[in-house]
Design an enzyme around this catalytic site. Structure first.
Site, mmCIF file in Angstrom:
data_model
loop_
_atom_site.group_PDB
_atom_site.id
_atom_site.type_symbol
_atom_site.label_atom_id
_atom_site.label_comp_id
_atom_site.label_asym_id
_atom_site.label_seq_id
_atom_site.Cartn_x
_atom_site.Cartn_y
_atom_site.Cartn_z
ATOM 1 N N TYR A 1 0.827 -1.219 0.000
ATOM 2 C CA TYR A 1 0.000 0.000 0.000
ATOM 3 C C TYR A 1 0.858 1.264 0.000
ATOM 4 O O TYR A 1 0.436 2.288 -0.545
ATOM 5 C CB TYR A 1 -1.038 -0.045 1.132
ATOM 6 C CG TYR A 1 -2.109 -1.064 0.787
ATOM 7 C CD1 TYR A 1 -3.024 -0.795 -0.236
ATOM 8 C CD2 TYR A 1 -2.147 -2.314 1.388
ATOM 9 C CE1 TYR A 1 -3.970 -1.740 -0.617
ATOM 10 C CE2 TYR A 1 -3.082 -3.266 1.012
ATOM 11 C CZ TYR A 1 -3.990 -2.980 0.006
ATOM 12 O OH TYR A 1 -4.911 -3.918 -0.385
ATOM 13 N N GLN B 1 -15.467 1.431 -5.884
ATOM 14 C CA GLN B 1 -14.657 0.345 -5.312
ATOM 15 C C GLN B 1 -13.209 0.791 -5.211
ATOM 16 O O GLN B 1 -12.381 0.104 -4.625
ATOM 17 C CB GLN B 1 -14.728 -0.895 -6.217
ATOM 18 C CG GLN B 1 -16.094 -1.543 -6.301
ATOM 19 C CD GLN B 1 -16.120 -2.640 -7.348
ATOM 20 O OE1 GLN B 1 -15.636 -3.738 -7.122
ATOM 21 N NE2 GLN B 1 -16.664 -2.344 -8.505
ATOM 22 N N VAL C 1 -9.785 2.729 -4.204
ATOM 23 C CA VAL C 1 -9.232 3.278 -2.970
ATOM 24 C C VAL C 1 -8.421 4.541 -3.250
ATOM 25 O O VAL C 1 -7.927 5.185 -2.324
ATOM 26 C CB VAL C 1 -8.394 2.218 -2.216
ATOM 27 C CG1 VAL C 1 -9.276 1.038 -1.821
ATOM 28 C CG2 VAL C 1 -7.195 1.730 -3.033
ATOM 29 N N HIS D 1 -14.418 0.040 -0.649
ATOM 30 C CA HIS D 1 -13.272 -0.789 -0.288
ATOM 31 C C HIS D 1 -12.193 -0.021 0.476
ATOM 32 O O HIS D 1 -11.046 -0.465 0.537
ATOM 33 C CB HIS D 1 -12.676 -1.446 -1.544
ATOM 34 C CG HIS D 1 -13.592 -2.464 -2.157
ATOM 35 N ND1 HIS D 1 -13.447 -2.938 -3.441
ATOM 36 C CD2 HIS D 1 -14.679 -3.094 -1.638
ATOM 37 C CE1 HIS D 1 -14.400 -3.837 -3.681
ATOM 38 N NE2 HIS D 1 -15.167 -3.929 -2.607
ATOM 39 N N THR E 1 -15.637 -1.673 -14.257
ATOM 40 C CA THR E 1 -15.437 -2.747 -13.276
ATOM 41 C C THR E 1 -15.745 -4.088 -13.922
ATOM 42 O O THR E 1 -16.654 -4.197 -14.743
ATOM 43 C CB THR E 1 -16.308 -2.547 -12.012
ATOM 44 O OG1 THR E 1 -16.250 -3.750 -11.225
ATOM 45 C CG2 THR E 1 -17.755 -2.216 -12.327
HETATM 46 P P1 OAD Z 1 -10.846 -5.068 -12.309
HETATM 47 O O1 OAD Z 1 -9.386 -4.970 -12.583
HETATM 48 O O2 OAD Z 1 -11.391 -6.390 -11.877
HETATM 49 O O3 OAD Z 1 -11.650 -4.628 -13.601
HETATM 50 C C1 OAD Z 1 -11.277 -3.462 -14.296
HETATM 51 C C2 OAD Z 1 -12.300 -3.182 -15.377
HETATM 52 O O4 OAD Z 1 -11.949 -1.955 -15.976
HETATM 53 C C3 OAD Z 1 -12.357 -4.248 -16.478
HETATM 54 O O5 OAD Z 1 -13.691 -4.640 -16.722
HETATM 55 C C4 OAD Z 1 -11.762 -3.512 -17.686
HETATM 56 O O6 OAD Z 1 -12.336 -3.917 -18.926
HETATM 57 C C5 OAD Z 1 -12.116 -2.075 -17.364
HETATM 58 N N1 OAD Z 1 -11.271 -1.063 -18.007
HETATM 59 C C6 OAD Z 1 -9.965 -1.133 -18.379
HETATM 60 N N2 OAD Z 1 -9.577 0.029 -18.937
HETATM 61 C C7 OAD Z 1 -10.652 0.867 -18.894
HETATM 62 C C8 OAD Z 1 -10.886 2.213 -19.306
HETATM 63 N N3 OAD Z 1 -9.939 2.971 -19.886
HETATM 64 N N4 OAD Z 1 -12.132 2.747 -19.111
HETATM 65 C C9 OAD Z 1 -13.111 1.996 -18.535
HETATM 66 N N5 OAD Z 1 -12.947 0.743 -18.127
HETATM 67 C C10 OAD Z 1 -11.733 0.179 -18.306
HETATM 68 O O7 OAD Z 1 -11.187 -3.914 -11.248
HETATM 69 P P2 OAD Z 1 -12.480 -3.760 -10.318
HETATM 70 O O8 OAD Z 1 -13.677 -4.350 -10.947
HETATM 71 O O9 OAD Z 1 -12.532 -2.336 -9.894
HETATM 72 O O10 OAD Z 1 -10.601 -4.632 -4.215
HETATM 73 O O11 OAD Z 1 -12.035 -4.644 -9.079
HETATM 74 C C11 OAD Z 1 -12.855 -4.755 -7.959
HETATM 75 C C12 OAD Z 1 -12.026 -4.951 -6.711
HETATM 76 O O12 OAD Z 1 -11.114 -6.033 -6.888
HETATM 77 C C13 OAD Z 1 -11.131 -3.795 -6.379
HETATM 78 O O13 OAD Z 1 -11.805 -2.749 -5.675
HETATM 79 C C14 OAD Z 1 -10.065 -4.409 -5.521
HETATM 80 C C15 OAD Z 1 -9.847 -5.687 -6.285
HETATM 81 O O14 OAD Z 1 -9.438 -6.773 -5.549
HETATM 82 C C16 OAD Z 1 -9.801 -4.671 -3.152
HETATM 83 O O15 OAD Z 1 -8.586 -4.682 -3.216
HETATM 84 C C17 OAD Z 1 -10.524 -4.709 -1.835
#
Ligand code: OAD
Length: 229
Positions: free
Chosen positions: A57, A90, A92, A108, A176
């Site tokens: 972190y 979600q 941080v 989160h 996401t």
């Molecule tokens: P992910 O890494 O799982 O997903 C990222 C998403 O962003 C994917 O669906 C990509 O297609 C999309 N993406 C990539 N580039 C992009 C752009 N330029 N514009 C829009 N979208 C784009 O991330 P999260 O879904 O946020 O939690 O992950 C959820 C949680 O998993 C996080 O909060 C974290 C992680 O473990 C903790 O650490 C507690």
């Protein structure tokens, strides 16, 4: 008497910060390819090796120092002129705050805060992105940990978030993978008939009726603004 603005609820994930230069988690080259998630972001991992978790972190904070909100964060703030905007993130990072959004719920946790291990209600803001913590660091005599929801822990802000989503007049999901629960289930709290949009260049499967905009956050939001305003 002023007309009440419609409530636009926006649920954001790592993809909205990708254009600022912050790594997502599950894309190719994402953070969970470089670090074993259960070592650096779980309750067990923190109990096993707190120094590693602090270091992870500390690195995330240092990465945040060098980036800025992008067009997508700014558009969400600009939308406050026409809508009552509630951001549920979600993420941080603090890029929604730095873009000026006024109503932000962090599901989160927050990178720029730490909290007392022996008293979770004692939450301390870090002043500088370069501030680092170790297992030995204390504030007011308390050992501290990242103010992050680790895997295997409850998500205290989930219930307040569901109450916001249940009032939405429009619901927008941005960037996401919808892989992490309970965050991914916020969609289930939207009232029937409320329009739902999902902006993501590689969208995950979503229920019928959700309007998918398969573009980056900034391009997709520009498109959505044309439709809504
Ligand atoms: P992910 O890494 O799982 O997903 C990222 C998403 O962003 C994917 O669906 C990509 O297609 C999309 N993406 C990539 N580039 C992009 C752009 N330029 N514009 C829009 N979208 C784009 O991330 P999260 O879904 O946020 O939690 O992950 C959820 C949680 O998993 C996080 O909060 C974290 C992680 O473990 C903790 O650490 C507690």
């Amino acid at each position: 008497m002023t007309d009440k603005k419609p409530l636009l609820v926006v649920s954001t994930g790592a993809g909205i910060s990708a254009e600022s230069g912050i790594s997502t988690f599950r894309d190719a080259g994402g953070l969970w390819e470089q670090y074993p998630v259960m070592d650096v972001a779980s309750a067990d991992g923190f109990a096993r090796n707190p120094a590693l978790v602090h270091r992870f972190y500390n690195e995330r904070r240092a990465a945040l120092a060098g980036v800025k909100p992008n067009r997508a964060h700014i558009i969400l703030r600009e939308l406050e002129e026409k809508f009552d905007v509630a951001v549920i993130t979600q993420n941080v990072d603090d890029l929604h705050e730095r873009a000026g959004s006024s109503n932000i719920t962090h599901l989160h946790g927050e990178l720029m805060k730490v909290r007392a291990i022996d008293n979770p209600s004692l939450i301390y803001p870090l002043e500088h992105y370069t501030d680092t913590t170790t297992p030995e660091s204390t504030i007011d005599g308390h050992r501290v940990r990242p103010h992050i929801v680790f895997f295997q822990e409850a998500v205290p802000m989930f219930e307040p978030a569901t109450e916001i989503v249940a009032k939405a007049d429009i619901f927008v999901i941005i960037g996401t993978s919808l892989a992490v629960y309970p965050a991914a289930s916020l969609l289930n709290y939207v009232r029937p008939g409320v329009p739902v949009y999902y902006i993501d260049p590689h969208p995950s499967a979503v229920p019928k009726g959700v309007k998918v905009i398969a573009r980056t956050a900034s391009a997709g939001l520009e498109e959505l603004v044309k439709e809504l305003c």
